[in-house]
Design a protein around this motif. Structure first.
Motif, short mmCIF file in Angstrom:
data_model
loop_
_atom_site.label_atom_id
_atom_site.label_comp_id
_atom_site.label_asym_id
_atom_site.label_seq_id
_atom_site.Cartn_x
_atom_site.Cartn_y
_atom_site.Cartn_z
N ARG A 112 27.78 -29.71 13.42
CA ARG A 112 27.78 -29.59 11.86
C ARG A 112 26.86 -30.08 10.96
O ARG A 112 25.95 -31.08 11.42
N GLN A 115 35.39 -30.58 2.06
CA GLN A 115 34.88 -29.43 2.57
C GLN A 115 33.47 -28.91 2.19
O GLN A 115 32.73 -28.68 3.36
N GLU A 116 33.03 -29.32 1.15
CA GLU A 116 31.44 -29.01 0.61
C GLU A 116 30.54 -29.94 1.52
O GLU A 116 29.54 -29.64 1.79
N LEU A 143 30.95 -30.89 4.47
CA LEU A 143 30.95 -30.21 5.71
C LEU A 143 30.08 -28.69 5.72
O LEU A 143 30.07 -27.91 6.75
N ALA A 191 30.89 -26.04 3.40
CA ALA A 191 31.67 -24.93 2.99
C ALA A 191 30.84 -23.96 2.18
O ALA A 191 30.26 -24.44 1.17
N VAL A 233 37.46 -21.43 0.75
CA VAL A 233 36.36 -21.47 1.85
C VAL A 233 36.53 -20.18 2.70
O VAL A 233 37.39 -19.97 3.34
N TYR A 239 31.85 -22.20 7.03
CA TYR A 239 31.22 -23.54 7.11
C TYR A 239 29.57 -23.26 7.86
O TYR A 239 29.65 -22.95 9.14
N GLU A 294 32.74 -20.27 14.64
CA GLU A 294 34.20 -20.46 14.33
C GLU A 294 35.03 -19.67 14.84
O GLU A 294 36.18 -20.08 15.40
#
Length: 337
Positions: free
Chosen positions: A35, A113-114, A116, A118, A126, A129, A136
């Motif tokens: 990521r 989440q942001e 990572l 998002a 979401v 990502y 995904e």
């Protein structure tokens, strides 16, 4: 972090390892190197104070906690203000106050989440990502994915003396097959049913049902409308206080087994939609088995987590630490098409 089991579907003892075992105080997220961003868990989950902890350290931690707990994000405000405005549409003052109210949480799920990368929609949910969803989709087909599906509806519904639960479920699920009162009444607490391949229901001890409704039903307010037509005694939208997380994929059981949550997935086929309630930081977490993704994301059942908003970030991070990968709803939609 301590996990305790409040209610059980079976008499099996809770495995010695628990969800808290997956969050050591100095852990990191090296498994997410693919990521763009990393989740630094050790800055979020400090080690608990021992009896010899200094006064200065405690004061510093308390100050940091106050600062963090009053931090808000535009996305969370947008998500919750929209939900609460529906419940308070008859009272403009309450609706306005809900928009100003900061979330009372110690850990913000959206911030994690942001971190990572998002990408969210206009309502703050979401989508993915990063830029592409191909990776995904591969995770959904080959690994264990954790998805924030809070856009779906979470309702607690009870029929009471005059309500028609059979008609309510038939209408909401658009079922062409007739349900019977005996069929619905035979659903034991701790189990449930997937109605018409569309609607997951989970029977509770009180006689009420926990209902996971689709995004379309939520947008069109179908649950509340149909509940009123069928004279339900109670219909409570839990979306403003709970988060719906879903773990799915071929390795879901393998990932969740060390956490102590796999007992729900391991329940026999006779326990359709098995579920149990666990305590996490003194907040409820309902773990619910679902067959919604069988044949799409592997051949095994998936797990829905109905999580109190106050610990949603911790639970999400713990599942990732156990080996799951964060995935958005766009990849899930692509798989289900």
């Amino acid at each position: 972090i301590r996990v305790t089991q409040n209610t059980m579907m079976t008499t099996n003892a809770l495995p010695k390892r628990c969800l808290g075992c997956c969050i050591p105080s100095n852990c990191n997220a090296s498994f997410l190197r693919k990521r763009r961003h990393r989740l630094t868990v050790n800055n979020i989950f400090p080690a608990p104070f021992s009896s010899s902890s200094s006064r200065a350290a405690k004061a510093k931690a308390t100050k940091a906690e106050k600062v963090f707990s009053t931090t808000t994000t535009t996305r969370r405000r947008r998500r919750n203000s929209e939900r609460r405005s529906v419940n308070n549409e008859d009272d403009p003052l309450l609706s306005f106050a809900a928009q100003l109210e900061p979330p009372k949480v110690d850990l913000d799920l959206e911030s994690l989440q942001e971190d990572l990368g998002a990408v969210v929609d206009e309502n703050g949910f979401v989508l993915r990502y990063g830029e592409e969803i191909e990776e995904e989709v591969k995770i959904l087909r080959n690994e264990c994915a954790i998805i924030d599906r809070s856009e779906w509806g979470i309702f607690r519904v009870a029929s009471g003396a005059e309500g028609d639960m059979v008609k309510f479920l038939e209408t909401l699920s658009l079922s062409s097959e007739k349900l019977s009162m005996e069929e619905i009444g035979s659903i034991q607490p701790g189990t449930g049913k997937r109605v018409n391949g569309k609607l997951d229901i989970y029977a509770q001890e009180s006689g009420a049902f926990l209902v996971i409704a689709s995004r379309e039903d939520v947008k069109e307010n179908r649950v509340e409308t149909i509940a009123k037509e069928c004279k339900m005694s109670e219909v409570m939208n839990l979306a403003s206080r709970c988060v719906l997380l879903t773990a799915c994929g071929p390795k879901t059981l393998e990932v969740l087994k060390p956490t102590g949550l796999a007992m729900v997935l391991e329940a026999g086929k006779e326990y359709e939609n098995a579920h149990a309630v666990f305590g996490f930081e003194n907040r409820p977490v309902v773990c619910c088995k679902t067959n919604e993704f069988v044949g799409k994301c592997g051949e095994e059942s998936a797990m829905n987590f109905v999580v109190d908003e106050g610990v949603a970030g911790q639970v999400w991070a713990a599942i990732i630490k156990a080996g799951a990968f964060p995935v958005g709803t766009e990849a899930l939609d692509a798989i289900l098409q």
